[in-house]
Design a protein around this motif. Structure first.
Motif, short mmCIF file in Angstrom:
data_model
loop_
_atom_site.label_atom_id
_atom_site.label_comp_id
_atom_site.label_asym_id
_atom_site.label_seq_id
_atom_site.Cartn_x
_atom_site.Cartn_y
_atom_site.Cartn_z
N CYS A 48 3.32 -1.09 4.46
CA CYS A 48 3.34 0.21 3.26
C CYS A 48 4.47 0.78 2.93
O CYS A 48 5.26 1.20 3.93
CB CYS A 48 2.36 0.80 4.40
SG CYS A 48 -0.01 0.31 4.18
N ARG A 95 -11.75 3.44 6.68
CA ARG A 95 -11.57 3.33 5.90
C ARG A 95 -10.46 3.26 4.40
O ARG A 95 -9.78 2.12 4.92
CB ARG A 95 -12.65 4.39 5.11
CG ARG A 95 -14.06 4.02 5.37
CD ARG A 95 -15.41 5.08 4.58
NE ARG A 95 -16.26 5.20 4.74
CZ ARG A 95 -17.09 5.22 5.54
NH1 ARG A 95 -16.47 5.76 6.13
NH2 ARG A 95 -18.55 5.14 5.70
N ASP A 96 -10.16 4.51 4.22
CA ASP A 96 -8.56 4.23 3.63
C ASP A 96 -8.12 5.55 3.60
O ASP A 96 -7.15 6.31 3.33
CB ASP A 96 -8.47 4.32 2.03
CG ASP A 96 -8.99 5.33 1.38
OD1 ASP A 96 -10.08 6.57 2.62
OD2 ASP A 96 -9.23 6.18 0.67
N ARG A 97 -7.95 6.04 5.16
CA ARG A 97 -7.53 6.80 5.49
C ARG A 97 -7.43 7.14 6.98
O ARG A 97 -8.59 6.98 7.95
CB ARG A 97 -7.90 8.78 5.46
CG ARG A 97 -9.22 8.94 5.45
CD ARG A 97 -10.29 9.65 4.72
NE ARG A 97 -10.46 9.54 3.68
CZ ARG A 97 -10.12 10.15 2.82
NH1 ARG A 97 -10.27 11.97 2.59
NH2 ARG A 97 -10.42 10.20 1.59
N THR A 157 -7.94 -3.92 -0.59
CA THR A 157 -7.97 -3.32 0.39
C THR A 157 -6.82 -3.06 0.76
O THR A 157 -6.07 -3.91 1.32
CB THR A 157 -9.08 -4.07 1.67
OG1 THR A 157 -10.00 -5.11 1.13
CG2 THR A 157 -8.97 -3.71 3.03
N PRO A 158 -6.11 -1.76 1.67
CA PRO A 158 -5.18 -0.75 2.00
C PRO A 158 -4.64 -1.60 3.18
O PRO A 158 -3.63 -1.68 3.10
CB PRO A 158 -5.12 0.87 2.13
CG PRO A 158 -6.90 0.53 0.71
CD PRO A 158 -7.48 -0.61 0.90
N TRP A 159 -5.96 -2.00 4.08
CA TRP A 159 -5.60 -2.35 5.46
C TRP A 159 -6.47 -3.22 5.88
O TRP A 159 -7.54 -2.85 5.53
CB TRP A 159 -5.68 -1.12 6.05
CG TRP A 159 -4.17 0.08 5.64
CD1 TRP A 159 -3.19 0.09 6.57
CD2 TRP A 159 -4.14 1.56 5.55
NE1 TRP A 159 -2.11 1.90 6.72
CE2 TRP A 159 -3.20 2.23 5.81
CE3 TRP A 159 -5.79 1.89 5.14
CZ2 TRP A 159 -2.88 2.92 5.11
CZ3 TRP A 159 -5.69 3.33 4.21
CH2 TRP A 159 -4.02 3.51 4.01
N SER A 161 -3.70 3.76 -0.61
CA SER A 161 -4.46 2.85 -2.42
C SER A 161 -3.38 1.89 -1.95
O SER A 161 -1.35 2.12 -2.58
CB SER A 161 -4.01 3.95 -3.24
OG SER A 161 -2.67 4.19 -3.55
N THR A 217 0.87 -1.58 0.12
CA THR A 217 -0.18 0.08 -0.01
C THR A 217 0.98 1.07 0.32
O THR A 217 1.98 1.11 1.02
CB THR A 217 -0.83 -0.25 1.06
OG1 THR A 217 -1.75 -0.93 1.09
CG2 THR A 217 -2.04 1.41 0.81
N THR A 221 -3.88 9.16 3.65
CA THR A 221 -4.65 8.44 2.46
C THR A 221 -3.94 6.62 2.25
O THR A 221 -2.32 7.04 2.21
CB THR A 221 -5.48 8.90 1.77
OG1 THR A 221 -4.21 9.28 0.45
CG2 THR A 221 -5.79 9.28 2.05
#
Length: 579
Positions: free
Chosen positions: A240, A214-216, A185-187, A179, A154, A177
């Motif tokens: 990441c 979510r993503d952040r 799914t990032p995390w 991606s 990510t 954020t």
């Protein structure tokens, strides 16, 4: 072999090794850190001396090991001649063998010394080991552990542009954020992101690790301790690709606002200012001297404390202060002032005021540690003894039909006249109490207690921050802060309405707009203005705000300047706005 994650497992890999083989164990930990789990996260690797994933400081290491082994998905045992001579290694190997399922895969032996083959116990001799003499042995280990190469990690990104900052001021919310390639799914659930600063001497403070939603992840309370040029923020997360922001400047605090404009009041007096409740006059403390400044900011009365101040209280128009000796001073903005030395009850060993509370018509109640509660007013020559509370007085409030007394024993007594109508058990250390509508809010060190004055129902909830060291009850929001400087404001429904961060040891000393403007006093004597959770102005000298949020009084050490809070940086909250 299964790699399904068990929610009770804390580590992906447990490295079992002899102390003489620490270098090989650390190299293995570093090498496995270049891989990721099936979820794309960095593996959690237990190495007993690791600061991050080892045995915590102060923990019983043997008990911790006994708990860590069954909570690890895999155990990698580093076979060496020394390994089989160590009782603790033998115990770890035996435990790992017992945890190994019939199909295998949990215990992964790694042969780091060919001479150790002759020492391998018979019971584990049938479990195939991986030799470090093989060309790609680390890939074999990674595969056995269910890890994969981290080619598609990510990628993090700062979604908030960072231009500059002011030392001591809270940054606007910083969003990071992530991606992942291919829309993955990032995390995993429960992922976190950590931010740091380069160079480290910029002194980044705040909540430096935030949960991913979510993503952040959003960081709302970051600040820098000192002015520095060329600062960069660095965001990292397990598994990441880290990201570094563009460089920006942390500027030194500016001395604002201007003192030279003719239309703003400047008072030639020094000390700590406190606005009267109507916001039209000030009570200024300089050491033990109190001076009343009228609506026109002219000195109209004064009084002397005997000791340093211990308690402050605000009524409808009056302000009261009590010192450690039992002297209480009650003052009004029209210049009326009364000094009362609370009588010492016969046989009492101390006369320290425990709490002050205003009732109707600006009648002041003062309770002492010895348990006596006195009634004072500007119209009475002498204090009147109201009741004796055998548990002593920590906190006090006017409940409408009688007094509410929190004792040194941690209990709350509801009085009707001089008789106890109800009692409740709270906690040993009570810091403040206030009546808000039909509720009494009692702030303890570890919990918030809300008593329904009509129905008598007591609701108790844990503090939203660590053990509380400072509190400031308000008409709508109550502010609390812990020793680390983390604070929140909550309402009568015990809902958190705003979070803020001060320096360690800061305490709230003034509030405007029901708690949406706060003034924090720092251990070094400086004061910070916090609006909507963000520090927007820091003064090296005392500062305060009026209850209606319309005025601020700022000192330069010799004078006081009266200005709208909006001139002290940021955007002032308005009535009806976000709490």
């Amino acid at each position: 072999m299964t790699t399904t994650e068990n929610p009770t497992e804390q580590w992906d890999v447990f490295i079992s090794y002899a102390r003489e083989d620490y270098i090989q164990a650390k190299d293995l930990q570093d090498a496995l850190g270049e891989y990721v789990t099936a979820r794309g996260a960095a593996p959690r690797i237990y190495l007993d001396v690791s600061r991050k994933d080892g045995t915590p400081l102060g923990a019983d290491w043997q008990s911790f090991l006994e708990d860590a082994l069954p909570r690890s998905r895999h155990v990698v045992a580093l076979y060496s001649q020394t390994y089989f001579d160590k009782p603790i290694c033998q115990w770890e190997l035996h435990e790992a063998y017992n945890l190994n399922p019939k199909e295998g895969g949990r215990l992964i032996p790694l042969l780091i010394d060919p001479g150790a083959v002759a020492k391998v116990p018979y019971i584990v001799h049938r479990i195939n080991w991986i030799s470090t003499n093989r060309p790609r042995w680390i890939d074999e280990v990674a595969k056995a552990l269910g890890l994969r190469a981290a080619e598609s990690r990510t990628a993090l990104r700062f979604a908030t542009p960072l231009t500059d900052a002011v030392a001591g001021h809270t940054l606007p919310p910083v969003t990071v954020t992530g991606s992942a390639p291919g829309g993955a799914t990032p995390w995993p659930a429960g992922g976190t992101i950590t931010v740091s600063a380069e160079p480290a001497d910029a002194g980044l403070t705040g909540t430096l690790t935030a949960q991913v939603t979510r993503d952040r992840a959003v960081f709302t309370d970051l600040a820098f301790a000192s002015a520095t040029s060329g600062v960069r923020l660095v965001a990292t997360a397990p598994g990441c690709e880290p990201v570094t922001s563009e460089p920006f400047e942390v500027r030194a605090r500016e001395e604002r606002p201007s003192w030279d404009e003719a239309d703003r009041p400047v008072v030639t007096t020094r000390g700590h200012p406190v606005f009267f409740p109507d916001g039209l006059g000030l009570l200024v403390r300089d050491g033990r001297t109190l001076t009343v400044l009228s609506e026109a900011y002219e000195a109209v009365a004064g009084a002397e404390l005997r000791e340093r101040p211990r308690l402050w209280a605000h009524g409808a128009r009056c302000v009261a202060v009590a010192d450690w000796s039992g002297r209480v001073i009650l003052a009004a903005p029209d210049g009326r002032i009364r000094t009362v030395d609370l009588p010492v009850r016969q046989g009492a060993r101390f006369n320290v005021p425990g709490a002050l509370a205003f009732g109707a018509d600006d009648v002041l109640y003062a309770g002492t540690w010895a348990g006596t509660v006195w009634r004072l007013s500007l119209d009475a020559e002498e204090p009147e003894r109201v009741l004796e509370h055998r548990g002593g007085v920590q906190v006090l409030a006017d409940g409408g039909e009688g007094l509410l007394v929190g004792g040194l024993d941690g209990g709350l007594a509801v009085y009707r006249g001089d008789r106890v109508a109800a009692e409740h058990t709270l906690e040993p250390l009570l810091l403040a109490m206030a009546r808000v509508r039909d509720f009494a809010l009692v702030v303890g060190e570890r919990r918030v207690h809300r008593l329904d004055l009509a129905g008598g129902r007591l609701l108790q909830v844990d503090q939203p921050v660590g053990p509380v060291t400072g509190t400031l009850p308000g008409s709508r929001l109550t502010a609390v802060i812990d020793a680390g400087g983390q604070g929140v404001c909550f309402d009568a429904e015990l809902a958190v309405r705003a979070g803020f961060r001060g320096v360690p040891g800061a305490r709230p000393v003034a509030a405007g707009l029901g708690g949406r403007l706060l003034v924090l006093e720092n251990p070094d004597g400086s004061h910070a203005l916090v609006r909507d959770g963000r520090t927007t102005y820091v003064s090296e000298h005392p500062m305060t705000v009026s209850a209606d949020g319309g005025r601020a009084a700022v000192s330069d050490g010799e004078r006081l300047l009266i200005v709208p809070p909006g001139e002290l940086g940021g955007t002032a909250p308005v009535e009806g706005g976000r709490a």
